[in-house]
Scaffold this motif. Structure first.
Motif, short mmCIF file in Angstrom:
data_model
loop_
_atom_site.label_atom_id
_atom_site.label_comp_id
_atom_site.label_asym_id
_atom_site.label_seq_id
_atom_site.Cartn_x
_atom_site.Cartn_y
_atom_site.Cartn_z
N ILE A 77 -9.91 -19.49 2.43
CA ILE A 77 -10.88 -19.46 3.52
C ILE A 77 -11.47 -18.06 3.70
N ALA A 78 -10.94 -17.08 2.97
CA ALA A 78 -11.45 -15.71 3.10
C ALA A 78 -11.15 -14.93 1.83
N LYS A 79 -11.92 -13.88 1.62
CA LYS A 79 -11.69 -13.00 0.47
C LYS A 79 -10.50 -12.09 0.75
N LYS A 80 -9.77 -11.78 -0.32
CA LYS A 80 -8.63 -10.89 -0.20
C LYS A 80 -9.12 -9.45 0.04
N ASN A 81 -8.34 -8.71 0.78
CA ASN A 81 -8.69 -7.34 1.12
C ASN A 81 -7.57 -6.41 0.68
N VAL A 82 -7.92 -5.22 0.28
CA VAL A 82 -6.94 -4.27 -0.23
C VAL A 82 -6.20 -3.58 0.92
N HIS A 83 -4.89 -3.59 0.86
CA HIS A 83 -4.07 -2.84 1.81
C HIS A 83 -3.81 -1.44 1.26
N GLN A 84 -3.99 -0.45 2.11
CA GLN A 84 -3.63 0.92 1.78
C GLN A 84 -2.37 1.31 2.56
N ILE A 85 -1.61 2.26 2.01
CA ILE A 85 -0.51 2.85 2.74
C ILE A 85 -0.98 4.20 3.28
N TYR A 86 -0.93 4.37 4.60
CA TYR A 86 -1.46 5.58 5.25
C TYR A 86 -0.34 6.47 5.79
N ARG A 87 -0.64 7.76 5.82
CA ARG A 87 0.17 8.73 6.55
C ARG A 87 -0.76 9.52 7.46
N LEU A 88 -0.20 10.17 8.46
CA LEU A 88 -0.99 11.13 9.22
C LEU A 88 -1.35 12.28 8.30
N THR A 89 -2.58 12.74 8.35
CA THR A 89 -3.05 13.78 7.44
C THR A 89 -2.19 15.04 7.54
N GLU A 90 -1.70 15.34 8.71
CA GLU A 90 -0.90 16.55 8.89
C GLU A 90 0.49 16.47 8.25
N ARG A 91 0.88 15.23 7.84
CA ARG A 91 2.21 15.05 7.26
C ARG A 91 2.18 15.33 5.75
N ASN A 92 2.05 16.59 5.41
CA ASN A 92 2.00 16.98 3.99
C ASN A 92 3.34 16.79 3.28
N ASP A 93 4.38 16.52 4.04
CA ASP A 93 5.71 16.33 3.46
C ASP A 93 5.89 14.94 2.86
N ILE A 94 4.93 14.03 3.11
CA ILE A 94 5.05 12.65 2.62
C ILE A 94 4.24 12.49 1.34
N GLU A 95 4.90 12.05 0.28
CA GLU A 95 4.24 11.82 -0.99
C GLU A 95 4.71 10.51 -1.59
N LEU A 96 3.79 9.77 -2.19
CA LEU A 96 4.12 8.52 -2.88
C LEU A 96 3.57 8.58 -4.30
N SER A 97 4.45 8.47 -5.26
CA SER A 97 4.01 8.40 -6.66
C SER A 97 4.20 7.00 -7.22
N SER A 98 4.95 6.16 -6.50
CA SER A 98 5.16 4.77 -6.90
C SER A 98 5.53 3.94 -5.69
N GLU A 99 5.51 2.62 -5.85
CA GLU A 99 5.91 1.74 -4.75
C GLU A 99 7.33 2.03 -4.29
N GLN A 100 8.20 2.35 -5.21
CA GLN A 100 9.60 2.57 -4.87
C GLN A 100 9.79 3.77 -3.94
N ASP A 101 8.83 4.68 -3.95
CA ASP A 101 8.94 5.84 -3.06
C ASP A 101 8.77 5.45 -1.60
N ILE A 102 8.17 4.29 -1.34
CA ILE A 102 7.93 3.87 0.05
C ILE A 102 9.23 3.79 0.83
N LYS A 103 10.30 3.33 0.18
CA LYS A 103 11.56 3.13 0.91
C LYS A 103 12.23 4.45 1.29
#
Length: 212
Positions: A77-103
Protein backbone atom coordinates in the motif's frame (compact mmCIF):
# COMPACT_ATOMS: atom_id res chain seq x y z
CA UNK A 1 -6.75 1.72 12.81
CA UNK A 2 -3.22 3.00 12.64
CA UNK A 3 -0.40 4.64 14.59
CA UNK A 4 1.46 7.94 14.42
CA UNK A 5 4.13 7.21 11.78
CA UNK A 6 4.93 10.11 9.46
CA UNK A 7 4.65 10.31 6.45
CA UNK A 8 2.43 7.23 6.17
CA UNK A 9 -0.15 7.83 8.90
CA UNK A 10 -0.37 10.67 11.40
CA UNK A 11 -2.63 13.40 12.80
CA UNK A 12 -2.67 16.77 11.05
CA UNK A 13 -3.15 20.11 12.81
CA UNK A 14 -6.90 19.49 12.91
CA UNK A 15 -6.39 16.09 14.58
CA UNK A 16 -7.51 14.30 11.44
CA UNK A 17 -5.84 11.01 10.46
CA UNK A 18 -3.91 11.68 7.23
CA UNK A 19 -0.78 10.51 5.41
CA UNK A 20 0.28 8.59 2.30
CA UNK A 21 -1.02 5.23 3.51
CA UNK A 22 -4.18 6.76 4.92
CA UNK A 23 -5.03 8.15 1.49
CA UNK A 24 -4.45 4.75 -0.05
CA UNK A 25 -6.52 2.89 2.55
CA UNK A 26 -9.45 5.28 2.14
CA UNK A 27 -9.23 4.94 -1.64
CA UNK A 28 -9.17 1.12 -1.47
CA UNK A 29 -12.01 0.78 1.05
CA UNK A 30 -14.20 3.19 -0.89
CA UNK A 31 -13.50 1.26 -4.09
CA UNK A 32 -14.43 -1.96 -2.28
CA UNK A 33 -17.63 -0.31 -0.98
CA UNK A 34 -16.68 -1.00 2.64
CA UNK A 35 -18.00 1.12 5.52
CA UNK A 36 -15.27 2.09 7.99
CA UNK A 37 -14.07 4.53 10.62
CA UNK A 38 -10.46 5.61 11.23
CA UNK A 39 -8.71 5.64 14.60
CA UNK A 40 -5.11 6.32 15.63
CA UNK A 41 -3.53 4.63 18.67
CA UNK A 42 -0.08 3.88 20.05
CA UNK A 43 1.36 1.04 17.97
CA UNK A 44 1.29 -1.70 20.62
CA UNK A 45 -2.35 -0.99 21.47
CA UNK A 46 -3.35 -0.97 17.80
CA UNK A 47 -1.50 -4.24 17.23
CA UNK A 48 -3.18 -5.88 20.24
CA UNK A 49 -6.64 -4.78 19.09
CA UNK A 50 -6.01 -6.02 15.57
CA UNK A 51 -5.00 -9.46 16.84
CA UNK A 52 -7.90 -9.79 19.29
CA UNK A 53 -10.91 -8.06 17.70
CA UNK A 54 -13.05 -8.91 14.68
CA UNK A 55 -13.19 -6.81 11.50
CA UNK A 56 -10.14 -4.68 12.21
CA UNK A 57 -7.84 -3.36 9.48
CA UNK A 58 -4.43 -2.24 10.70
CA UNK A 59 -2.03 -0.11 8.64
CA UNK A 60 0.82 0.62 7.81
CA UNK A 61 2.11 -2.84 8.79
CA UNK A 62 5.45 -4.26 7.70
CA UNK A 63 4.97 -7.88 6.68
CA UNK A 64 7.62 -9.56 8.80
CA UNK A 65 7.88 -13.36 9.22
CA UNK A 66 6.78 -13.25 12.87
CA UNK A 67 3.54 -11.50 11.86
CA UNK A 68 2.73 -13.62 8.80
CA UNK A 69 0.20 -15.93 10.45
CA UNK A 70 -1.48 -13.24 12.55
CA UNK A 71 -3.40 -11.52 9.74
CA UNK A 72 -4.90 -11.57 6.28
CA UNK A 73 -2.54 -9.41 4.21
CA UNK A 74 -3.20 -6.77 1.54
CA UNK A 75 0.05 -5.61 -0.04
CA UNK A 76 1.61 -3.30 -0.94
CA UNK A 77 0.00 0.00 0.00
CA UNK A 78 3.07 2.27 0.15
CA UNK A 79 6.61 2.58 -1.12
CA UNK A 80 9.43 1.48 1.16
CA UNK A 81 11.49 4.22 2.76
CA UNK A 82 15.12 4.14 3.85
CA UNK A 83 15.83 4.20 7.58
CA UNK A 84 18.94 6.03 8.73
CA UNK A 85 20.71 5.64 12.06
CA UNK A 86 21.24 9.10 13.59
CA UNK A 87 23.42 10.54 16.32
CA UNK A 88 23.55 14.03 17.74
CA UNK A 89 26.13 15.91 15.68
CA UNK A 90 28.05 16.88 18.81
CA UNK A 91 28.55 13.19 19.69
CA UNK A 92 31.84 12.71 17.85
CA UNK A 93 32.55 9.71 20.07
CA UNK A 94 29.93 7.61 18.22
CA UNK A 95 31.08 5.76 15.11
CA UNK A 96 29.48 2.98 13.07
CA UNK A 97 31.46 1.00 10.53
CA UNK A 98 29.01 -1.91 10.39
CA UNK A 99 25.60 -2.99 11.65
CA UNK A 100 27.24 -4.93 14.45
CA UNK A 101 28.66 -1.71 15.87
CA UNK A 102 25.13 -0.55 16.71
CA UNK A 103 24.96 -2.83 19.74
CA UNK A 104 27.87 -0.91 21.29
CA UNK A 105 25.48 1.98 21.89
CA UNK A 106 22.03 2.66 23.32
CA UNK A 107 19.16 2.86 20.81
CA UNK A 108 15.53 3.97 21.13
CA UNK A 109 12.70 2.41 19.07
CA UNK A 110 8.95 2.01 19.24
CA UNK A 111 7.90 -1.24 20.92
CA UNK A 112 6.79 -4.19 18.72
CA UNK A 113 7.80 -2.55 15.45
CA UNK A 114 10.01 -3.75 12.61
CA UNK A 115 12.86 -1.68 14.04
CA UNK A 116 12.41 -3.32 17.44
CA UNK A 117 12.78 -6.77 15.87
CA UNK A 118 15.70 -5.63 13.72
CA UNK A 119 17.62 -4.36 16.75
CA UNK A 120 16.94 -7.56 18.70
CA UNK A 121 18.32 -9.47 15.73
CA UNK A 122 21.57 -7.51 15.98
CA UNK A 123 21.98 -8.57 19.60
CA UNK A 124 20.62 -5.56 21.48
CA UNK A 125 18.40 -6.34 24.47
CA UNK A 126 15.27 -4.68 25.84
CA UNK A 127 15.92 -2.55 28.90
CA UNK A 128 19.69 -2.75 28.48
CA UNK A 129 20.93 -0.99 25.36
CA UNK A 130 17.52 -1.01 23.66
CA UNK A 131 14.99 1.51 24.98
CA UNK A 132 11.33 0.97 24.06
CA UNK A 133 8.64 3.65 23.79
CA UNK A 134 5.08 4.12 22.54
CA UNK A 135 5.76 6.31 19.48
CA UNK A 136 8.22 8.30 17.37
CA UNK A 137 7.70 11.58 19.25
CA UNK A 138 8.85 10.01 22.51
CA UNK A 139 11.79 8.44 20.67
CA UNK A 140 12.85 11.86 19.42
CA UNK A 141 12.48 13.44 22.86
CA UNK A 142 14.79 10.89 24.48
CA UNK A 143 17.29 11.12 21.63
CA UNK A 144 17.42 14.91 21.49
CA UNK A 145 17.81 15.06 25.28
CA UNK A 146 20.89 12.85 24.99
CA UNK A 147 19.37 10.02 27.01
CA UNK A 148 20.14 7.52 24.23
CA UNK A 149 22.96 7.41 21.69
CA UNK A 150 21.21 6.45 18.47
CA UNK A 151 17.86 6.93 16.76
CA UNK A 152 16.74 4.98 13.67
CA UNK A 153 14.27 7.01 11.58
CA UNK A 154 13.22 8.25 8.15
CA UNK A 155 14.87 11.56 7.30
CA UNK A 156 11.48 13.12 6.49
CA UNK A 157 10.04 12.01 9.84
CA UNK A 158 12.87 13.17 12.08
CA UNK A 159 13.36 16.43 10.18
CA UNK A 160 9.64 17.17 10.58
CA UNK A 161 9.95 16.64 14.33
CA UNK A 162 12.98 18.93 14.45
CA UNK A 163 11.09 21.64 12.55
CA UNK A 164 8.12 21.52 14.94
CA UNK A 165 10.55 21.98 17.84
CA UNK A 166 12.51 24.78 16.22
CA UNK A 167 15.71 22.72 15.93
CA UNK A 168 17.98 22.96 12.89
CA UNK A 169 18.75 19.84 10.84
CA UNK A 170 22.45 20.28 11.57
CA UNK A 171 21.75 19.23 15.17
CA UNK A 172 21.71 15.57 14.07
CA UNK A 173 23.85 13.49 11.70
CA UNK A 174 23.10 10.24 9.83
CA UNK A 175 25.69 7.51 10.37
CA UNK A 176 24.43 4.66 8.19
CA UNK A 177 21.44 3.25 6.35
CA UNK A 178 19.67 0.09 7.43
CA UNK A 179 20.23 -2.18 4.41
CA UNK A 180 17.17 -2.38 2.16
CA UNK A 181 17.32 -6.20 2.15
CA UNK A 182 15.70 -6.12 5.60
CA UNK A 183 12.63 -4.11 4.54
CA UNK A 184 9.44 -6.14 4.16
CA UNK A 185 6.37 -4.97 2.24
CA UNK A 186 4.26 -2.15 3.67
CA UNK A 187 0.72 -3.50 3.96
CA UNK A 188 -2.77 -3.50 5.35
CA UNK A 189 -3.30 -6.31 7.87
CA UNK A 190 -6.84 -7.57 8.51
CA UNK A 191 -7.75 -9.46 11.67
CA UNK A 192 -8.00 -13.20 11.21
CA UNK A 193 -11.72 -13.24 12.00
CA UNK A 194 -12.50 -10.92 9.10
CA UNK A 195 -14.76 -12.75 6.59
CA UNK A 196 -12.73 -14.05 3.64
CA UNK A 197 -15.21 -12.54 1.20
CA UNK A 198 -14.50 -9.11 2.63
CA UNK A 199 -10.74 -9.72 2.60
CA UNK A 200 -10.90 -10.66 -1.07
CA UNK A 201 -12.95 -7.56 -1.96
CA UNK A 202 -10.29 -5.37 -0.38
CA UNK A 203 -7.47 -7.28 -2.06
CA UNK A 204 -9.06 -6.91 -5.47
CA UNK A 205 -9.66 -3.19 -4.96
CA UNK A 206 -6.03 -2.70 -3.91
CA UNK A 207 -4.81 -4.70 -6.91
CA UNK A 208 -6.82 -2.60 -9.33
CA UNK A 209 -5.61 0.66 -7.80
CA UNK A 210 -1.99 -0.60 -7.78
CA UNK A 211 -2.08 -1.32 -11.53
CA UNK A 212 -3.54 2.08 -12.47
Amino acid sequence: MTENWYPYNYLDDNHKVVGQSTERVIQVLNAANVDFTLALYPWTRALNLATSKANVLLYTVLRTPDREDLFHWVCPIAKKNVHQIYRLTERNDIELSSEQDIKNYSVVVTRDTFLHQYMLGLGLSDGHNLHLTADDDVNATLFLAGRVDLLPAFDSAIYRILATRGIDKSHISPLMEIPSKYYPDYCMALSKSTPLELVEKIRQANKIITTH
